[in-house]
Design a protein around this motif. Structure first.
Motif, PDB file in Angstrom:
ATOM      1  N   PHE A   5      27.403 -33.083  36.472  1.00 29.97           N
ATOM      2  CA  PHE A   5      26.194 -32.272  36.258  1.00 29.97           C
ATOM      3  C   PHE A   5      26.365 -30.967  37.010  1.00 29.97           C
ATOM      4  N   ARG A   6      25.445 -30.054  36.767  1.00 28.95           N
ATOM      5  CA  ARG A   6      25.568 -28.747  37.386  1.00 28.95           C
ATOM      6  C   ARG A   6      24.359 -28.475  38.277  1.00 28.95           C
ATOM      7  N   CYS A   7      24.624 -27.923  39.439  1.00 30.42           N
ATOM      8  CA  CYS A   7      23.569 -27.505  40.350  1.00 30.42           C
ATOM      9  C   CYS A   7      22.929 -26.212  39.840  1.00 30.42           C
ATOM     10  N   ASN A   8      21.749 -25.885  40.363  1.00 31.94           N
ATOM     11  CA  ASN A   8      21.109 -24.607  40.011  1.00 31.94           C
ATOM     12  C   ASN A   8      21.976 -23.410  40.407  1.00 31.94           C
ATOM     13  N   ILE A  29      20.030 -30.438  47.795  1.00 36.86           N
ATOM     14  CA  ILE A  29      20.095 -31.862  47.472  1.00 36.86           C
ATOM     15  C   ILE A  29      19.671 -32.040  46.020  1.00 36.86           C
ATOM     16  N   LEU A  30      20.559 -32.599  45.228  1.00 29.29           N
ATOM     17  CA  LEU A  30      20.294 -32.778  43.801  1.00 29.29           C
ATOM     18  C   LEU A  30      19.885 -34.214  43.531  1.00 29.29           C
ATOM     19  N   LYS A  31      18.750 -34.384  42.870  1.00 34.60           N
ATOM     20  CA  LYS A  31      18.349 -35.722  42.422  1.00 34.60           C
ATOM     21  C   LYS A  31      19.024 -35.979  41.074  1.00 34.60           C
ATOM     22  N   ILE A  32      19.890 -36.974  41.069  1.00 38.26           N
ATOM     23  CA  ILE A  32      20.730 -37.188  39.888  1.00 38.26           C
ATOM     24  C   ILE A  32      19.890 -37.427  38.634  1.00 38.26           C
ATOM     25  N   LYS A  33      18.815 -38.188  38.769  1.00 36.11           N
ATOM     26  CA  LYS A  33      18.040 -38.524  37.568  1.00 36.11           C
ATOM     27  C   LYS A  33      17.336 -37.314  36.976  1.00 36.11           C
ATOM     28  N   ASP A  34      17.174 -36.265  37.752  1.00 32.25           N
ATOM     29  CA  ASP A  34      16.525 -35.057  37.246  1.00 32.25           C
ATOM     30  C   ASP A  34      17.503 -34.049  36.666  1.00 32.25           C
ATOM     31  N   ARG A  35      18.791 -34.325  36.849  1.00 33.48           N
ATOM     32  CA  ARG A  35      19.786 -33.380  36.360  1.00 33.48           C
ATOM     33  C   ARG A  35      20.141 -33.692  34.918  1.00 33.48           C
ATOM     34  N   LYS A  36      20.508 -32.665  34.189  1.00 33.44           N
ATOM     35  CA  LYS A  36      21.066 -32.854  32.861  1.00 33.44           C
ATOM     36  C   LYS A  36      22.524 -33.250  33.025  1.00 33.44           C
ATOM     37  N   ILE A  37      22.888 -34.404  32.494  1.00 33.03           N
ATOM     38  CA  ILE A  37      24.269 -34.872  32.628  1.00 33.03           C
ATOM     39  C   ILE A  37      25.140 -34.178  31.581  1.00 33.03           C
ATOM     40  N   LEU A  38      26.132 -33.476  32.062  1.00 31.15           N
ATOM     41  CA  LEU A  38      27.002 -32.711  31.164  1.00 31.15           C
ATOM     42  C   LEU A  38      28.076 -33.597  30.549  1.00 31.15           C
ATOM     43  N   LYS A  39      28.672 -34.425  31.398  1.00 30.24           N
ATOM     44  CA  LYS A  39      29.765 -35.277  30.954  1.00 30.24           C
ATOM     45  C   LYS A  39      29.763 -36.559  31.768  1.00 30.24           C
ATOM     46  N   LYS A  40      30.463 -37.558  31.233  1.00 25.08           N
ATOM     47  CA  LYS A  40      30.676 -38.792  31.979  1.00 25.08           C
ATOM     48  C   LYS A  40      32.170 -39.049  32.065  1.00 25.08           C
ATOM     49  N   ALA A  41      32.564 -39.659  33.159  1.00 22.84           N
ATOM     50  CA  ALA A  41      33.980 -39.947  33.368  1.00 22.84           C
ATOM     51  C   ALA A  41      34.118 -41.376  33.881  1.00 22.84           C
ATOM     52  N   PRO A  42      35.201 -42.043  33.525  1.00 25.76           N
ATOM     53  CA  PRO A  42      35.391 -43.441  33.938  1.00 25.76           C
ATOM     54  C   PRO A  42      35.743 -43.600  35.414  1.00 25.76           C
ATOM     55  N   ASP A  43      36.278 -42.572  36.039  1.00 26.91           N
ATOM     56  CA  ASP A  43      36.667 -42.674  37.447  1.00 26.91           C
ATOM     57  C   ASP A  43      36.555 -41.306  38.121  1.00 26.91           C
ATOM     58  N   ALA A  44      36.681 -41.297  39.432  1.00 28.01           N
ATOM     59  CA  ALA A  44      36.475 -40.078  40.213  1.00 28.01           C
ATOM     60  C   ALA A  44      37.524 -39.016  39.897  1.00 28.01           C
ATOM     61  N   ASP A  45      38.758 -39.440  39.634  1.00 27.47           N
ATOM     62  CA  ASP A  45      39.812 -38.475  39.325  1.00 27.47           C
ATOM     63  C   ASP A  45      39.500 -37.712  38.045  1.00 27.47           C
ATOM     64  N   THR A  46      39.035 -38.451  37.037  1.00 30.06           N
ATOM     65  CA  THR A  46      38.680 -37.816  35.769  1.00 30.06           C
ATOM     66  C   THR A  46      37.487 -36.899  35.960  1.00 30.06           C
ATOM     67  N   ALA A  47      36.512 -37.341  36.742  1.00 30.86           N
ATOM     68  CA  ALA A  47      35.332 -36.521  37.023  1.00 30.86           C
ATOM     69  C   ALA A  47      35.739 -35.216  37.707  1.00 30.86           C
ATOM     70  N   ALA A  48      36.641 -35.300  38.648  1.00 28.09           N
ATOM     71  CA  ALA A  48      37.107 -34.108  39.364  1.00 28.09           C
ATOM     72  C   ALA A  48      37.805 -33.142  38.412  1.00 28.09           C
ATOM     73  N   GLU A  49      38.548 -33.708  37.484  1.00 29.69           N
ATOM     74  CA  GLU A  49      39.249 -32.883  36.492  1.00 29.69           C
ATOM     75  C   GLU A  49      38.245 -32.194  35.568  1.00 29.69           C
ATOM     76  N   LEU A  50      37.223 -32.900  35.146  1.00 29.75           N
ATOM     77  CA  LEU A  50      36.182 -32.320  34.292  1.00 29.75           C
ATOM     78  C   LEU A  50      35.474 -31.180  35.015  1.00 29.75           C
ATOM     79  N   ILE A  51      35.222 -31.379  36.289  1.00 32.36           N
ATOM     80  CA  ILE A  51      34.561 -30.345  37.088  1.00 32.36           C
ATOM     81  C   ILE A  51      35.438 -29.111  37.202  1.00 32.36           C
ATOM     82  N   ARG A  52      36.720 -29.326  37.381  1.00 32.61           N
ATOM     83  CA  ARG A  52      37.644 -28.197  37.449  1.00 32.61           C
ATOM     84  C   ARG A  52      37.570 -27.385  36.154  1.00 32.61           C
TER      85      ARG A  52
END
Ligand SMILES: [Zn+2]
Length: 71
Positions: A5-8, A29-52
């Motif tokens: 997700f993306r911060c303001n 501090i971001l409340k996850i449930k209030d954020r728009k989820i951009l993508k989902k990833a199966p693991d932290a490595d994939t999530a980090a790559e998506l963020i990059r």
């Protein structure tokens, strides 16, 4: 599963699904449930790559800095 997700401030963040909140590097501090989820990833490595990719999309690859370079 990890949620991306993306911060303001524009910075992309990720958190494990079920996490209630996440602190962005900008200090907000971001409340996850209030954020728009951009993508989902199966693991932290994939999530980090998506963020990059998201960061490069927004700021361009040349100015991208990794978290360990931010003071
Ligand atoms: Zn932020």
């Amino acid at each position: 599963m990890y949620l991306v997700f993306r911060c303001n401030c524009g910075r992309a963040n990720y958190a494990r699904e079920g996490t209630k909140q996440k602190k962005c590097v900008c200090g907000k501090i971001l409340k996850i449930k209030d954020r728009k989820i951009l993508k989902k990833a199966p693991d932290a490595d994939t999530a980090a790559e998506l963020i990059r990719e998201l960061q490069e999309e927004k700021y361009g690859g040349a100015v991208f800095t990794t978290a360990d370079k931010i003071r």
